[in-house]
Design a protein around this motif. Structure first.
Motif, PDB file in Angstrom:
ATOM      1  N   ALA A 102      18.681 -53.141 144.499  1.00 56.21           N
ATOM      2  CA  ALA A 102      19.885 -53.559 143.772  1.00 56.21           C
ATOM      3  C   ALA A 102      19.553 -53.984 142.349  1.00 56.21           C
ATOM      4  CB  ALA A 102      20.568 -54.705 144.509  1.00 56.21           C
ATOM      5  N   LEU A 103      18.386 -54.558 142.161  1.00 60.16           N
ATOM      6  CA  LEU A 103      17.993 -55.048 140.843  1.00 60.16           C
ATOM      7  C   LEU A 103      17.259 -54.016 140.002  1.00 60.16           C
ATOM      8  CD1 LEU A 103      16.721 -58.627 141.736  1.00 60.16           C
ATOM      9  CD2 LEU A 103      18.539 -58.106 140.105  1.00 60.16           C
ATOM     10  N   SER A 104      16.487 -53.147 140.650  1.00 62.27           N
ATOM     11  CA  SER A 104      15.522 -52.398 139.849  1.00 62.27           C
ATOM     12  C   SER A 104      15.384 -50.914 140.151  1.00 62.27           C
ATOM     13  CB  SER A 104      14.136 -53.044 140.023  1.00 62.27           C
ATOM     14  OG  SER A 104      13.722 -52.971 141.385  1.00 62.27           O
ATOM     15  N   HIS A 105      16.161 -50.365 141.096  1.00 64.53           N
ATOM     16  CA  HIS A 105      15.984 -48.943 141.389  1.00 64.53           C
ATOM     17  C   HIS A 105      16.328 -48.105 140.155  1.00 64.53           C
ATOM     18  CE1 HIS A 105      16.183 -45.058 143.402  1.00 64.53           C
ATOM     19  NE2 HIS A 105      15.549 -45.630 144.411  1.00 64.53           N
ATOM     20  N   LYS A 108      20.935 -45.189 139.200  1.00 68.66           N
ATOM     21  CA  LYS A 108      22.093 -46.078 139.090  1.00 68.66           C
ATOM     22  C   LYS A 108      22.924 -46.085 140.373  1.00 68.66           C
ATOM     23  CE  LYS A 108      26.143 -47.064 136.217  1.00 68.66           C
ATOM     24  NZ  LYS A 108      26.944 -46.646 135.039  1.00 68.66           N
ATOM     25  N   TRP A 109      23.093 -44.911 140.999  1.00 70.75           N
ATOM     26  CA  TRP A 109      23.898 -44.838 142.208  1.00 70.75           C
ATOM     27  C   TRP A 109      23.253 -45.630 143.338  1.00 70.75           C
ATOM     28  CZ3 TRP A 109      28.689 -42.677 142.303  1.00 70.75           C
ATOM     29  CH2 TRP A 109      29.313 -42.603 143.558  1.00 70.75           C
ATOM     30  N   LYS A 110      21.922 -45.525 143.447  1.00 63.67           N
ATOM     31  CA  LYS A 110      21.204 -46.278 144.468  1.00 63.67           C
ATOM     32  C   LYS A 110      21.367 -47.779 144.231  1.00 63.67           C
ATOM     33  CE  LYS A 110      18.072 -46.885 147.774  1.00 63.67           C
ATOM     34  NZ  LYS A 110      18.268 -46.507 149.179  1.00 63.67           N
ATOM     35  N   ARG A 111      21.315 -48.205 142.971  1.00 62.56           N
ATOM     36  CA  ARG A 111      21.529 -49.627 142.660  1.00 62.56           C
ATOM     37  C   ARG A 111      22.932 -50.036 143.077  1.00 62.56           C
ATOM     38  NH1 ARG A 111      19.287 -48.244 137.606  1.00 62.56           N
ATOM     39  NH2 ARG A 111      21.247 -48.678 136.528  1.00 62.56           N
ATOM     40  N   ASN A 112      23.910 -49.177 142.794  1.00 60.12           N
ATOM     41  CA  ASN A 112      25.301 -49.485 143.114  1.00 60.12           C
ATOM     42  C   ASN A 112      25.505 -49.610 144.618  1.00 60.12           C
ATOM     43  OD1 ASN A 112      28.236 -48.617 143.769  1.00 60.12           O
ATOM     44  ND2 ASN A 112      28.324 -49.080 141.583  1.00 60.12           N
ATOM     45  N   ASN A 185      41.906 -40.843 148.670  1.00 64.51           N
ATOM     46  CA  ASN A 185      41.959 -40.482 147.257  1.00 64.51           C
ATOM     47  C   ASN A 185      40.542 -40.615 146.684  1.00 64.51           C
ATOM     48  OD1 ASN A 185      42.259 -40.433 144.437  1.00 64.51           O
ATOM     49  ND2 ASN A 185      44.301 -41.360 144.526  1.00 64.51           N
ATOM     50  N   ALA A 186      39.824 -39.507 146.593  1.00 58.31           N
ATOM     51  CA  ALA A 186      38.423 -39.526 146.172  1.00 58.31           C
ATOM     52  C   ALA A 186      38.253 -40.033 144.748  1.00 58.31           C
ATOM     53  CB  ALA A 186      37.813 -38.138 146.306  1.00 58.31           C
ATOM     54  N   LEU A 187      39.208 -39.707 143.867  1.00 59.69           N
ATOM     55  CA  LEU A 187      39.106 -40.160 142.483  1.00 59.69           C
ATOM     56  C   LEU A 187      39.233 -41.677 142.409  1.00 59.69           C
ATOM     57  CD1 LEU A 187      38.766 -39.318 139.560  1.00 59.69           C
ATOM     58  CD2 LEU A 187      41.252 -39.061 139.383  1.00 59.69           C
ATOM     59  N   LEU A 188      40.178 -42.248 143.166  1.00 64.19           N
ATOM     60  CA  LEU A 188      40.341 -43.695 143.211  1.00 64.19           C
ATOM     61  C   LEU A 188      39.081 -44.341 143.769  1.00 64.19           C
ATOM     62  CD1 LEU A 188      41.972 -46.345 143.096  1.00 64.19           C
ATOM     63  CD2 LEU A 188      42.868 -45.780 145.372  1.00 64.19           C
ATOM     64  N   GLN A 189      38.538 -43.743 144.822  1.00 59.58           N
ATOM     65  CA  GLN A 189      37.313 -44.267 145.438  1.00 59.58           C
ATOM     66  C   GLN A 189      36.184 -44.315 144.408  1.00 59.58           C
ATOM     67  OE1 GLN A 189      34.155 -42.775 148.785  1.00 59.58           O
ATOM     68  NE2 GLN A 189      36.288 -42.248 149.128  1.00 59.58           N
ATOM     69  N   TYR A 190      36.033 -43.227 143.641  1.00 64.92           N
ATOM     70  CA  TYR A 190      34.970 -43.168 142.628  1.00 64.92           C
ATOM     71  C   TYR A 190      35.192 -44.211 141.535  1.00 64.92           C
ATOM     72  CZ  TYR A 190      32.130 -41.630 138.730  1.00 64.92           C
ATOM     73  OH  TYR A 190      31.245 -41.616 137.680  1.00 64.92           O
ATOM     74  N   GLU A 191      36.441 -44.355 141.091  1.00 64.91           N
ATOM     75  CA  GLU A 191      36.740 -45.319 140.029  1.00 64.91           C
ATOM     76  C   GLU A 191      36.400 -46.743 140.472  1.00 64.91           C
ATOM     77  OE1 GLU A 191      37.568 -44.826 136.957  1.00 64.91           O
ATOM     78  OE2 GLU A 191      37.718 -42.651 137.123  1.00 64.91           O
ATOM     79  N   LEU A 192      36.724 -47.064 141.707  1.00 64.82           N
ATOM     80  CA  LEU A 192      36.442 -48.401 142.224  1.00 64.82           C
ATOM     81  C   LEU A 192      34.935 -48.649 142.314  1.00 64.82           C
ATOM     82  CD1 LEU A 192      39.128 -48.672 145.052  1.00 64.82           C
ATOM     83  CD2 LEU A 192      39.043 -50.017 142.953  1.00 64.82           C
ATOM     84  N   ILE A 193      34.205 -47.626 142.750  1.00 65.38           N
ATOM     85  CA  ILE A 193      32.744 -47.745 142.835  1.00 65.38           C
ATOM     86  C   ILE A 193      32.146 -47.931 141.448  1.00 65.38           C
ATOM     87  CG2 ILE A 193      30.622 -46.461 143.324  1.00 65.38           C
ATOM     88  CD1 ILE A 193      32.100 -45.201 145.714  1.00 65.38           C
ATOM     89  N   SER A 194      32.605 -47.139 140.497  1.00 67.27           N
ATOM     90  CA  SER A 194      32.058 -47.167 139.138  1.00 67.27           C
ATOM     91  C   SER A 194      32.325 -48.486 138.424  1.00 67.27           C
ATOM     92  CB  SER A 194      32.650 -46.021 138.303  1.00 67.27           C
ATOM     93  OG  SER A 194      32.350 -44.783 138.885  1.00 67.27           O
ATOM     94  N   LYS A 195      33.434 -49.119 138.779  1.00 67.59           N
ATOM     95  CA  LYS A 195      33.815 -50.351 138.094  1.00 67.59           C
ATOM     96  C   LYS A 195      33.248 -51.613 138.734  1.00 67.59           C
ATOM     97  CE  LYS A 195      38.147 -48.464 136.224  1.00 67.59           C
ATOM     98  NZ  LYS A 195      39.628 -48.502 136.295  1.00 67.59           N
ATOM     99  N   LEU A 196      32.436 -51.444 139.771  1.00 60.51           N
ATOM    100  CA  LEU A 196      31.828 -52.614 140.401  1.00 60.51           C
ATOM    101  C   LEU A 196      30.989 -53.367 139.372  1.00 60.51           C
ATOM    102  CD1 LEU A 196      31.306 -54.196 143.036  1.00 60.51           C
ATOM    103  CD2 LEU A 196      29.304 -52.750 143.393  1.00 60.51           C
ATOM    104  N   ASP A 197      31.283 -54.645 139.221  1.00 59.60           N
ATOM    105  CA  ASP A 197      30.610 -55.482 138.214  1.00 59.60           C
ATOM    106  C   ASP A 197      29.242 -55.911 138.735  1.00 59.60           C
ATOM    107  OD1 ASP A 197      29.766 -57.456 136.431  1.00 59.60           O
ATOM    108  OD2 ASP A 197      31.814 -58.145 136.048  1.00 59.60           O
ATOM    109  N   ALA A 198      28.191 -55.244 138.229  1.00 59.27           N
ATOM    110  CA  ALA A 198      26.828 -55.523 138.700  1.00 59.27           C
ATOM    111  C   ALA A 198      26.403 -56.956 138.395  1.00 59.27           C
ATOM    112  CB  ALA A 198      25.843 -54.539 138.066  1.00 59.27           C
TER     113      ALA A 198
END
Length: 240
Positions: A102-105, A108-112, A185-198
Protein backbone atom coordinates in the motif's frame (compact mmCIF):
# COMPACT_ATOMS: atom_id res chain seq x y z
CA UNK A 1 -0.33 14.93 30.69
CA UNK A 2 -1.98 18.41 30.85
CA UNK A 3 -5.38 18.77 29.27
CA UNK A 4 -5.20 19.87 25.65
CA UNK A 5 -1.54 18.90 25.34
CA UNK A 6 -0.93 16.90 22.15
CA UNK A 7 1.52 14.04 22.10
CA UNK A 8 4.66 14.84 20.11
CA UNK A 9 5.41 12.69 17.08
CA UNK A 10 8.40 10.96 18.66
CA UNK A 11 6.31 10.10 21.75
CA UNK A 12 4.18 7.88 19.50
CA UNK A 13 4.75 4.11 19.05
CA UNK A 14 7.48 3.27 16.50
CA UNK A 15 4.99 1.90 13.97
CA UNK A 16 3.07 5.17 13.98
CA UNK A 17 6.32 7.13 13.47
CA UNK A 18 7.29 4.88 10.55
CA UNK A 19 3.92 5.33 8.86
CA UNK A 20 3.97 9.09 9.41
CA UNK A 21 7.39 9.48 7.80
CA UNK A 22 6.36 7.29 4.88
CA UNK A 23 3.25 9.41 4.25
CA UNK A 24 5.22 12.66 4.63
CA UNK A 25 7.96 11.49 2.29
CA UNK A 26 5.51 10.51 -0.46
CA UNK A 27 3.54 13.75 -0.07
CA UNK A 28 6.55 16.08 -0.47
CA UNK A 29 8.30 14.09 -3.20
CA UNK A 30 8.43 15.38 -6.75
CA UNK A 31 7.20 13.13 -9.58
CA UNK A 32 10.68 12.59 -11.02
CA UNK A 33 12.03 11.18 -7.75
CA UNK A 34 8.90 9.37 -6.57
CA UNK A 35 9.88 6.07 -8.18
CA UNK A 36 13.29 6.04 -6.52
CA UNK A 37 11.74 7.05 -3.21
CA UNK A 38 9.28 4.18 -3.34
CA UNK A 39 12.12 1.70 -3.98
CA UNK A 40 13.91 3.05 -0.90
CA UNK A 41 10.74 2.92 1.18
CA UNK A 42 9.95 -0.61 0.01
CA UNK A 43 13.35 -1.92 1.11
CA UNK A 44 13.22 -0.05 4.42
CA UNK A 45 9.62 -0.98 5.28
CA UNK A 46 10.07 -4.63 4.27
CA UNK A 47 13.01 -4.88 6.65
CA UNK A 48 11.20 -3.08 9.48
CA UNK A 49 7.99 -5.10 9.15
CA UNK A 50 9.67 -8.54 8.99
CA UNK A 51 10.03 -8.79 12.77
CA UNK A 52 6.45 -7.62 13.35
CA UNK A 53 5.11 -10.15 10.85
CA UNK A 54 6.87 -13.05 12.60
CA UNK A 55 5.63 -11.89 16.01
CA UNK A 56 2.07 -11.58 14.69
CA UNK A 57 2.16 -15.06 13.18
CA UNK A 58 3.46 -16.56 16.44
CA UNK A 59 0.83 -14.71 18.50
CA UNK A 60 -1.91 -15.83 16.10
CA UNK A 61 -0.93 -19.52 16.20
CA UNK A 62 -0.62 -19.51 20.01
CA UNK A 63 -3.96 -17.75 20.51
CA UNK A 64 -5.74 -20.06 18.08
CA UNK A 65 -4.32 -23.19 19.73
CA UNK A 66 -5.17 -22.08 23.28
CA UNK A 67 -8.64 -20.84 22.28
CA UNK A 68 -9.48 -24.24 20.81
CA UNK A 69 -8.44 -25.92 24.07
CA UNK A 70 -10.46 -23.42 26.10
CA UNK A 71 -13.61 -23.85 24.02
CA UNK A 72 -14.69 -27.03 25.82
CA UNK A 73 -14.32 -25.53 29.32
CA UNK A 74 -16.67 -23.47 31.53
CA UNK A 75 -14.42 -20.40 31.58
CA UNK A 76 -16.79 -18.23 29.55
CA UNK A 77 -15.22 -14.92 30.62
CA UNK A 78 -11.78 -16.03 29.44
CA UNK A 79 -13.38 -17.10 26.14
CA UNK A 80 -14.60 -13.51 25.65
CA UNK A 81 -11.03 -12.21 25.89
CA UNK A 82 -9.60 -14.94 23.64
CA UNK A 83 -12.30 -14.29 21.04
CA UNK A 84 -11.48 -10.59 21.13
CA UNK A 85 -7.78 -11.36 20.76
CA UNK A 86 -8.26 -13.72 17.81
CA UNK A 87 -10.61 -11.29 16.05
CA UNK A 88 -7.99 -8.58 16.39
CA UNK A 89 -5.11 -10.79 15.21
CA UNK A 90 -6.99 -11.90 12.08
CA UNK A 91 -7.61 -8.27 11.07
CA UNK A 92 -4.06 -7.30 12.01
CA UNK A 93 -2.53 -10.04 9.87
CA UNK A 94 -4.71 -9.05 6.90
CA UNK A 95 -3.45 -5.47 7.11
CA UNK A 96 0.12 -6.58 7.72
CA UNK A 97 0.01 -8.67 4.52
CA UNK A 98 -0.66 -5.63 2.29
CA UNK A 99 0.76 -2.71 4.27
CA UNK A 100 4.14 -2.53 2.50
CA UNK A 101 2.48 -2.75 -0.93
CA UNK A 102 0.00 0.00 0.00
CA UNK A 103 2.88 2.36 0.74
CA UNK A 104 5.55 1.41 -1.72
CA UNK A 105 4.54 -0.93 -4.55
CA UNK A 106 5.81 0.47 -7.89
CA UNK A 107 2.50 -0.30 -9.59
CA UNK A 108 -0.17 2.30 -8.80
CA UNK A 109 -3.04 -0.16 -9.24
CA UNK A 110 -1.45 -2.61 -6.81
CA UNK A 111 -1.06 0.22 -4.27
CA UNK A 112 -4.71 1.15 -4.78
CA UNK A 113 -5.93 -2.43 -4.26
CA UNK A 114 -3.83 -2.72 -1.09
CA UNK A 115 -5.23 0.56 0.21
CA UNK A 116 -8.77 -0.64 -0.43
CA UNK A 117 -8.09 -3.87 1.46
CA UNK A 118 -6.77 -1.88 4.44
CA UNK A 119 -9.82 0.37 4.40
CA UNK A 120 -12.18 -2.59 4.13
CA UNK A 121 -10.56 -4.42 7.06
CA UNK A 122 -10.76 -1.31 9.25
CA UNK A 123 -14.29 -0.59 7.98
CA UNK A 124 -15.44 -4.08 9.03
CA UNK A 125 -13.68 -3.80 12.40
CA UNK A 126 -16.84 -3.51 14.46
CA UNK A 127 -15.81 -4.13 18.06
CA UNK A 128 -19.41 -3.67 19.22
CA UNK A 129 -20.46 -6.94 17.58
CA UNK A 130 -17.42 -8.85 18.89
CA UNK A 131 -17.41 -7.49 22.43
CA UNK A 132 -20.53 -5.41 23.25
CA UNK A 133 -19.84 -3.02 26.14
CA UNK A 134 -22.30 -4.77 28.49
CA UNK A 135 -20.88 -8.23 27.73
CA UNK A 136 -17.30 -6.99 28.14
CA UNK A 137 -18.11 -5.30 31.44
CA UNK A 138 -19.77 -8.50 32.69
CA UNK A 139 -16.63 -10.44 31.74
CA UNK A 140 -14.45 -7.87 33.55
CA UNK A 141 -16.51 -8.24 36.70
CA UNK A 142 -16.75 -12.02 36.59
CA UNK A 143 -13.01 -12.41 35.98
CA UNK A 144 -12.01 -9.77 38.54
CA UNK A 145 -10.11 -7.59 36.05
CA UNK A 146 -8.37 -4.56 37.55
CA UNK A 147 -9.62 -1.03 36.86
CA UNK A 148 -6.24 -0.12 35.33
CA UNK A 149 -6.56 -2.82 32.66
CA UNK A 150 -10.17 -1.83 31.99
CA UNK A 151 -9.18 1.82 31.50
CA UNK A 152 -6.35 0.88 29.12
CA UNK A 153 -8.70 -1.30 27.06
CA UNK A 154 -11.23 1.53 26.89
CA UNK A 155 -8.55 3.95 25.64
CA UNK A 156 -7.45 1.46 22.96
CA UNK A 157 -11.05 0.87 21.84
CA UNK A 158 -11.65 4.60 21.51
CA UNK A 159 -8.68 5.05 19.19
CA UNK A 160 -9.55 2.01 17.08
CA UNK A 161 -13.22 3.00 16.88
CA UNK A 162 -12.22 6.49 15.75
CA UNK A 163 -10.26 5.01 12.83
CA UNK A 164 -13.21 2.68 12.14
CA UNK A 165 -15.60 5.62 11.94
CA UNK A 166 -13.28 7.49 9.54
CA UNK A 167 -12.93 4.42 7.33
CA UNK A 168 -16.71 4.00 7.18
CA UNK A 169 -17.10 7.62 6.11
CA UNK A 170 -14.38 7.41 3.45
CA UNK A 171 -15.69 4.08 2.14
CA UNK A 172 -19.40 4.85 2.39
CA UNK A 173 -19.90 4.84 -1.38
CA UNK A 174 -16.85 3.03 -2.71
CA UNK A 175 -17.23 -0.08 -0.51
CA UNK A 176 -20.40 -1.38 -2.19
CA UNK A 177 -19.34 -0.41 -5.70
CA UNK A 178 -15.67 -1.40 -5.79
CA UNK A 179 -14.80 -3.74 -2.90
CA UNK A 180 -17.57 -5.75 -1.26
CA UNK A 181 -19.58 -5.73 -4.51
CA UNK A 182 -18.94 -4.67 -8.10
CA UNK A 183 -21.13 -1.97 -9.60
CA UNK A 184 -22.61 -2.89 -12.99
CA UNK A 185 -21.62 0.56 -14.23
CA UNK A 186 -17.94 -0.12 -14.98
CA UNK A 187 -17.14 3.54 -15.63
CA UNK A 188 -18.57 4.57 -12.25
CA UNK A 189 -16.66 1.73 -10.60
CA UNK A 190 -13.40 2.94 -12.19
CA UNK A 191 -14.03 6.57 -11.23
CA UNK A 192 -14.62 5.61 -7.60
CA UNK A 193 -11.45 3.51 -7.52
CA UNK A 194 -9.38 6.27 -9.13
CA UNK A 195 -10.60 8.90 -6.70
CA UNK A 196 -9.68 6.95 -3.58
CA UNK A 197 -7.72 9.38 -1.40
CA UNK A 198 -4.43 7.59 -0.69
CA UNK A 199 -3.20 10.16 1.83
CA UNK A 200 -6.46 10.08 3.79
CA UNK A 201 -6.44 6.28 3.74
CA UNK A 202 -2.93 6.19 5.17
CA UNK A 203 -3.88 8.70 7.87
CA UNK A 204 -6.71 6.38 8.90
CA UNK A 205 -4.28 3.46 8.96
CA UNK A 206 -1.89 5.42 11.20
CA UNK A 207 -4.78 6.24 13.54
CA UNK A 208 -5.76 2.57 13.60
CA UNK A 209 -2.21 1.48 14.43
CA UNK A 210 -1.99 4.00 17.25
CA UNK A 211 -4.96 2.28 18.91
CA UNK A 212 -3.83 -1.20 17.85
CA UNK A 213 -0.44 -0.80 19.54
CA UNK A 214 -2.12 0.15 22.81
CA UNK A 215 -4.51 -2.79 22.38
CA UNK A 216 -1.57 -5.19 21.81
CA UNK A 217 0.13 -3.97 24.99
CA UNK A 218 -3.03 -4.15 27.12
CA UNK A 219 -4.74 -7.38 26.01
CA UNK A 220 -1.97 -9.83 27.12
CA UNK A 221 -1.95 -8.23 30.57
CA UNK A 222 -5.74 -8.52 30.77
CA UNK A 223 -5.62 -12.18 29.67
CA UNK A 224 -2.96 -12.95 32.27
CA UNK A 225 -5.26 -11.50 34.92
CA UNK A 226 -8.20 -13.53 33.60
CA UNK A 227 -6.04 -16.67 33.50
CA UNK A 228 -4.65 -16.33 37.02
CA UNK A 229 -5.65 -18.93 39.63
CA UNK A 230 -7.84 -16.52 41.69
CA UNK A 231 -9.64 -15.41 38.53
CA UNK A 232 -10.13 -18.97 37.23
CA UNK A 233 -11.54 -20.05 40.60
CA UNK A 234 -13.87 -17.05 40.56
CA UNK A 235 -15.01 -17.85 37.02
CA UNK A 236 -15.50 -21.52 37.84
CA UNK A 237 -17.53 -20.59 40.92
CA UNK A 238 -19.80 -18.40 38.77
CA UNK A 239 -20.81 -21.47 36.75
CA UNK A 240 -20.68 -24.17 39.43
Amino acid sequence: MPKGHKRKLFDQPQNVINWWFAIKAIRISRPYIEGALRVFLRVRLSFQERKRSKALEAAFETTLREFRKLNSTKFDELKVFFNLSLFFLIAERDIQSVKVDALSHPDKWKRNVSLRIILLVIHEWDMAKVAPANKLNEAYEAAGISQESRDEMTAAFRKINKAHAKAKKLLARARHSTIAHRDANALLQYELISKLDAQETLKIAVSFYDGADLFIKTLPKLMLEAGSLPSLLKQYGNHA
